[in-house]
Design an enzyme around this catalytic site. Structure first.
Site, PDB file in Angstrom:
ATOM      1  N   ASP A  98      -7.546   1.022 -34.005  1.00 16.51           N
ATOM      2  CA  ASP A  98      -6.148   1.470 -33.949  1.00 16.51           C
ATOM      3  C   ASP A  98      -5.628   1.519 -35.390  1.00 16.51           C
ATOM      4  OD1 ASP A  98      -3.959   0.957 -31.180  1.00 16.51           O
ATOM      5  OD2 ASP A  98      -3.423   1.944 -33.079  1.00 16.51           O
ATOM      6  N   ASP A 200      -1.487   5.462 -34.534  1.00 14.45           N
ATOM      7  CA  ASP A 200      -0.203   5.038 -33.983  1.00 14.45           C
ATOM      8  C   ASP A 200       0.936   5.906 -34.514  1.00 14.45           C
ATOM      9  OD1 ASP A 200       2.123   2.476 -34.287  1.00 14.45           O
ATOM     10  OD2 ASP A 200       1.098   2.906 -32.399  1.00 14.45           O
ATOM     11  N   GLU A 242      -1.347   9.517 -31.660  1.00 14.58           N
ATOM     12  CA  GLU A 242      -0.248   9.269 -30.708  1.00 14.58           C
ATOM     13  C   GLU A 242       0.932  10.076 -31.233  1.00 14.58           C
ATOM     14  OE1 GLU A 242       2.341   5.605 -28.771  1.00 14.58           O
ATOM     15  OE2 GLU A 242       2.012   5.737 -30.942  1.00 14.58           O
ATOM     16  N   HIS A 316      -1.050   0.504 -23.039  1.00 12.81           N
ATOM     17  CA  HIS A 316      -0.389  -0.801 -23.238  1.00 12.81           C
ATOM     18  C   HIS A 316       1.120  -0.668 -23.407  1.00 12.81           C
ATOM     19  CE1 HIS A 316      -0.774   1.048 -27.080  1.00 12.81           C
ATOM     20  NE2 HIS A 316       0.061   0.155 -27.613  1.00 12.81           N
TER      21      HIS A 316
HETATM   22  O1  TEU Z   1       4.109   3.242 -29.593  1.00 11.88           O
HETATM   23  C1  TEU Z   1       5.080   4.148 -29.956  1.00 11.88           C
HETATM   24  C2  TEU Z   1       5.883   4.501 -28.789  1.00 11.88           C
HETATM   25  O2  TEU Z   1       6.105   5.634 -28.522  1.00 11.88           O
HETATM   26  C3  TEU Z   1       6.307   3.424 -27.889  1.00 11.88           C
HETATM   27  O3  TEU Z   1       6.640   2.279 -28.503  1.00 11.88           O
HETATM   28  C4  TEU Z   1       7.531   3.857 -27.187  1.00 11.88           C
HETATM   29  O4  TEU Z   1       8.617   3.565 -27.917  1.00 11.88           O
HETATM   30  C5  TEU Z   1       7.596   3.288 -25.866  1.00 11.88           C
HETATM   31  O5  TEU Z   1       7.259   2.019 -25.795  1.00 11.88           O
HETATM   32  C6  TEU Z   1       6.810   4.065 -24.917  1.00 11.88           C
HETATM   33  O6  TEU Z   1       7.670   4.541 -23.965  1.00 11.88           O
HETATM   34  C7  TEU Z   1       3.249   2.790 -30.611  1.00 11.88           C
HETATM   35  C8  TEU Z   1       2.400   1.690 -30.028  1.00 11.88           C
HETATM   36  O7  TEU Z   1       1.625   2.223 -28.981  1.00 11.88           O
HETATM   37  C9  TEU Z   1       3.342   0.612 -29.557  1.00 11.88           C
HETATM   38  O8  TEU Z   1       2.666  -0.410 -28.875  1.00 11.88           O
HETATM   39  C10 TEU Z   1       4.055   0.051 -30.773  1.00 11.88           C
HETATM   40  O9  TEU Z   1       5.010  -0.864 -30.331  1.00 11.88           O
HETATM   41  C11 TEU Z   1       4.734   1.152 -31.550  1.00 11.88           C
HETATM   42  O10 TEU Z   1       3.944   2.316 -31.731  1.00 11.88           O
HETATM   43  C12 TEU Z   1       5.040   0.672 -32.958  1.00 11.88           C
HETATM   44  O11 TEU Z   1       3.826   0.448 -33.626  1.00 11.88           O
END
Ligand code: TEU
Ligand code: CA
Length: 540
Positions: A98, A200, A242, A316
């Site tokens: 990641d 991410d 992502e 997650h």
């Molecule tokens: O997620 C980004 C993201 O889009 C989510 O946090 C979003 O705000 C929401 O939870 C989904 O509906 C990434 C990672 O996957 C997440 O675990 C982290 O918290 C976030 O970035 C910051 O690194």
């Protein structure tokens, strides 16, 4: 078109904190993952997407990194990481790391130096701004974890940007030194024999905060092409971005091979369907299956011959799919199998989130003290302050909160489901006695074996990988489509509801490929599909 290994495999996502604890401290770890590699080999997956395992103060469970080239103490050591790489590669399973480089932890050495002194050589690694004339925040950009995206730093009298928590300051990608640091770190991991990167919130790195541009900034794709050229470009690795603001149009920019950017992206258009118009994910609305068909068919069509799709129902950050869009009570097994068949028969690379393969469900809470996730806790207090009813806020968290995905994995029906011999960092779902891996492996018709068969079918049938997609016109609650390849045709038929639904096709059946019921049928005309029924048949 060049064919790649990552177009032919299924990926399994592990959230290390909640996967398997090998030393009894209640927290999953790397040796715990190594202990379960044979289980994953049995499932048949070709790669593991490993959520962050780097040094972190865990303000956001590892997505706040303080050292990219060191392993989080709770998870183990670099030796454990190298052993995991070796043991996985031996089993033909690649490890996807990641990559969290939109921001670092505020405990990263770069930020500690940066906030000391405006003239620090690290100052420009981050995004600083003076207060507005009235002394308030530079502008009204908000954080994804509630509140402003700006935090005032007493030390130097300026604000710094954090699109996530205050302990996750955003990096300044316009600074070439920052980009070089990131590329060197990526090559550090590539040299260790990893299989790729999950990136991410990668569509935020082109941000222009002073113009309130967050996603899809003007230099985003330039940075990705530079990254490709300076790191993974020549290594045939799996790279998945992502991209919360992805559309079919810009997804082609990321994944068209000739553009030399990424393998694919995670799009979120299907994940935003059970949200009220102009609402946040907490503003619940029922899923309209007709809308889901429209969105997924659009992505299948648009990226059919240009670029490449990822396929996922949960991760997650998302609630458990069988609870969200299936039926996690009377029809848990049936609906979980339907969801698996529907997704894995599509064109693209499928991702399984730990526990999905045994049909794990959401875990409701009755008080905020039972929550661990910063996003849910911040939202709770923000909405309470805005006068929302506590009951409604908890209902939103029970439906969409990220802790639903992060409850420890259920391995068996012993104490704490065999996840730990200690006290789990987060309480398990009480139903682990009925839903666990041991029971799944014992039950020849369990959800596990449906996933195992789908993965095996993908290894034996090019139509599942390269075949074109064509949606079939049906009643709203039935989701059906063809896959076609070199004159071969497979018809996928699924009932996305708890009610009997009509389906009819004049196609002549040749054989059943997979189904989630035991019904014998020889014709496709005027069928009454049972609740959550799903089958795939080869047709003339
Ligand atoms: O997620 C980004 C993201 O889009 C989510 O946090 C979003 O705000 C929401 O939870 C989904 O509906 C990434 C990672 O996957 C997440 O675990 C982290 O918290 C976030 O970035 C910051 O690194
Ligand atoms: Ca542990």
């Amino acid at each position: 078109m060049v064919q790649h290994w990552w177009q032919e495999i299924v990926v399994y996502q592990i959230y290390p904190r909640s996967f398997n604890d090998s030393n009894g401290d209640g927290i999953g770890d790397l040796q715990g993952i190594i202990e379960k590699l044979d289980y994953l080999k049995e499932l048949g997956i070709g790669a593991i997407w490993l959520s962050p395992v780097y040094q972190s103060p865990n303000d956001d469970n590892g997505y706040d990194i303080s050292n990219y080239e060191a392993i989080m103490d709770e998870f183990g050591s670099m030796d454990d990481m190298e052993e995991l790489l070796a043991q996985a590669n031996q089993r033909g399973i690649k490890i996807i790391m990641d990559l969290v480089v939109n921001h670092t932890s505020d405990e990263h050495a770069w930020f500690i130096e940066a906030r000391k002194d405006k003239n620090s050589p690290y100052r420009d690694y981050y995004i600083w701004a003076n207060p507005a004339a009235d002394g308030t925040t530079p502008n009204d950009l908000t954080s994804f974890f509630s509140g402003s995206a700006w935090k005032f730093d007493e030390e130097t009298g300026q604000y710094y940007l954090h699109f996530f928590s205050k302990k996750q300051p955003d990096l300044n990608w316009e600074n070439e030194k920052v980009r070089e640091e990131v590329y060197n770190m990526m090559n550090f991991w590539i040299d260790k024999g990893i299989g790729g990167f999950r990136m991410d919130v990668i569509d935020l790195i082109g941000k222009v905060p002073q113009e309130k541009i967050s996603t899809n900034g003007p230099k985003l794709h330039d940075y990705l092409q530079e990254m490709n050229q300076k790191t993974f470009g020549e290594h045939d690795l799996l790279t998945v971005g992502e991209t919360m603001a992805a559309t079919p149009e810009n997804a082609k920019l990321y994944s068209k091979p000739e553009r030399k950017e990424l393998s694919m992206v995670f799009q979120f258009q299907h994940m935003n369907l059970d949200i009220q118009a102009n609402g946040e994910k907490w503003d619940l609305a029922p899923l309209d299956v007709a809308k889901l068909k429209e969105v997924l068919a659009k992505w299948q069509k648009e990226l059919g011959d240009e670029g490449w799709n990822s396929l996922y129902w949960n991760n997650h950050d998302q609630p458990r799919i069988v609870s969200r869009w299936g039926d996690d009570d009377q029809y848990r097994v049936q609906s979980a199998k339907m969801l698996a068949i529907l997704l894995h028969m599509m064109k693209g690379t499928p991702y399984i989130y730990q526990g999905e393969e045994i049909g794990m469900t959401n875990t409701p809470i009755s008080d905020i003290s039972e929550a661990a996730d910063i996003e849910s806790i911040n939202m709770y207090h923000e909405r309470l302050a805005k006068g929302y009813d506590k009951k409604d806020i908890l209902a939103s968290i029970n439906a969409k909160g990220r802790d639903n995905a992060r409850r420890p994995m259920a391995w068996d029906s012993s104490t704490n489901a065999g996840f730990t011999s200690g006290k789990p960092w987060l309480a398990l779902n009480d139903n682990y006695k009925d839903i666990n891996v041991e029971l799944a492996l014992k039950g020849p018709n369990s959800i596990f074996y449906t996933y195992q068969k789908l993965i095996q079918l993908r290894k034996e049938n090019p139509i599942m990988i390269w075949g074109s997609f064509q949606l079939v016109d049906t009643v709203d609650e039935v989701f059906s489509y063809y896959r076609k390849y070199k004159g071969q045709r497979w018809l996928v038929v699924t009932n996305f509801s708890s009610e009997v639904q009509p389906f009819s096709s004049e196609d002549e059946m040749k054989k059943v490929i997979i189904q989630n019921t035991v019904d014998e049928f020889t014709t496709l005309e005027n069928i009454n599909l049972q609740p959550w029924q799903a089958f795939v048949v080869e047709v003339e």
